[in-house]
Design an enzyme around this catalytic site. Structure first.
Site, PDB file in Angstrom:
ATOM      1  N   GLU A  42       7.380  -9.505 -27.483  1.00  0.00           N
ATOM      2  CA  GLU A  42       6.254  -8.917 -28.216  1.00  0.00           C
ATOM      3  C   GLU A  42       4.912  -9.415 -27.652  1.00  0.00           C
ATOM      4  O   GLU A  42       4.295 -10.328 -28.210  1.00  0.00           O
ATOM      5  CB  GLU A  42       6.335  -9.234 -29.714  1.00  0.00           C
ATOM      6  N   LYS A  89       8.485  -5.009 -28.145  1.00  0.00           N
ATOM      7  CA  LYS A  89       7.701  -4.654 -29.322  1.00  0.00           C
ATOM      8  C   LYS A  89       6.239  -4.645 -28.910  1.00  0.00           C
ATOM      9  O   LYS A  89       5.676  -5.696 -28.565  1.00  0.00           O
ATOM     10  CB  LYS A  89       7.947  -5.645 -30.464  1.00  0.00           C
TER      11      LYS A  89
END
Length: 312
Positions: free
Chosen positions: A192, A229
């Site tokens: 992420e 992500k």
């Protein structure tokens, strides 16, 4: 829908659970619920839920309250595997029970939802326009514990605050180094590298990030897969090459400060991208709602995010 889904899972009980989870994450229709608020973000999450800091004292009471909130969400009739593929948990949630069952076990066996664990432990000070992750203490022990608890994968967050090529390269290098450590334990990492949505050079940062990730994906072993992500892109389908990449199991989007309606609208413009929302998922939920009001609000939120996530 939930009852039929559970029947299907029981019928597949003789197969490898990890293989079943992998296929679910690769091709399932739905989204990921991010329920991983940590010590720094928990007070804000509780305040939005209607619990002010004056109503609790110390971390123990705070984490007890956030677990009550998460338990209410997870046990809701609206929260099920028919629309939610996976949930990301905070370490303390992993080590607690839901209705007498360990949290990760409850998610998978009772709801058909794949459990992930947030493993990052905060951000370092900004350098070259980015914030790298702080060193993660006892990571191998944490990953072994996650495997023992039935966790499928992990999530690791760093932040990009400027279109700085040096900084973005450092973020991606760190993300992939950690991902290889996670993969060595048989878990699937969600990388992420969040881009702050308010920066003026967001589109340029997205282009730099895309190129850096594509370069490092070649280092992922042939028999392994990672997930990503990412912040919702300024240009629709900016991350299409990642979504279709053979080393990527799934690409998901964070809401990143957008309202749920804004995030859903932007998400729907990106083919193959699904949601992994936290604040946007819980928007409108309050502690003083009746169970019926709570479930109805959560159901509407889940349905809107699901609709924006399914293949277009």
């Amino acid at each position: 829908m939930q009852e039929a889904f559970n029947v299907d899972r029981r019928g597949d009980a003789v197969s490898d659970p990890t293989q079943h989870e992998t296929e679910r994450m690769r091709s399932g229709r739905g989204f990921i619920a991010a329920l991983d608020q940590s010590g720094g973000s928990t007070p804000k999450a509780l305040k939005l839920y209607g619990i002010d800091e004056s109503q609790y004292s110390g971390d123990t009471e705070m984490f007890d309250l956030i677990h009550q909130m998460r338990t209410r969400i997870i046990t809701s009739s609206a929260f099920g595997g028919d629309r939610i593929l996976a949930a990301i948990l905070f370490q303390q949630t992993l080590d607690r029970d839901i209705e007498g069952t360990p949290s990760a076990t409850y998610l998978w066996e009772r709801k058909g939802i794949v459990p992930f664990l947030k493993i990052d432990q905060g951000l370092a000070d900004a350098t070259n326009g980015v914030q790298l992750m702080k060193p993660i203490s006892g990571l191998d022990d944490m990953l072994e514990h996650a495997v023992a608890k039935g966790v499928f994968g992990t999530k690791e967050r760093s932040v990009i605050g400027a279109a700085d090529a040096t900084g973005i390269a450092a973020v991606v290098d760190q993300q992939f180094e950690l991902a290889h450590q996670v993969l060595a334990h048989g878990l699937v990492p969600i990388l992420e590298p969040e881009i702050t949505i308010s920066i003026p050079d967001k589109a340029e940062a997205e282009s730099l990030l895309l190129d850096a990730i594509l370069e490092r994906l070649g280092d992922v072993p042939e028999d392994r897969r990672v997930m990503l992500k990412l912040s919702l892109p300024s240009t629709p389908n900016e991350y299409r090459r990642l979504i279709t990449h053979p080393k990527v199991l799934r690409v998901v989007a964070l809401s990143g400060g957008y309202s749920r309606d804004e995030a859903d609208e932007l998400l729907a413009q990106n083919t193959g991208l699904i949601a992994s929302f936290s604040r946007a998922l819980t928007e409108g939920l309050t502690v003083d709602q009746s169970d019926a009001e709570f479930d109805a609000t959560l159901d509407a939120s889940i349905q809107a995010i699901y609709d924006a996530s399914v293949e277009r």
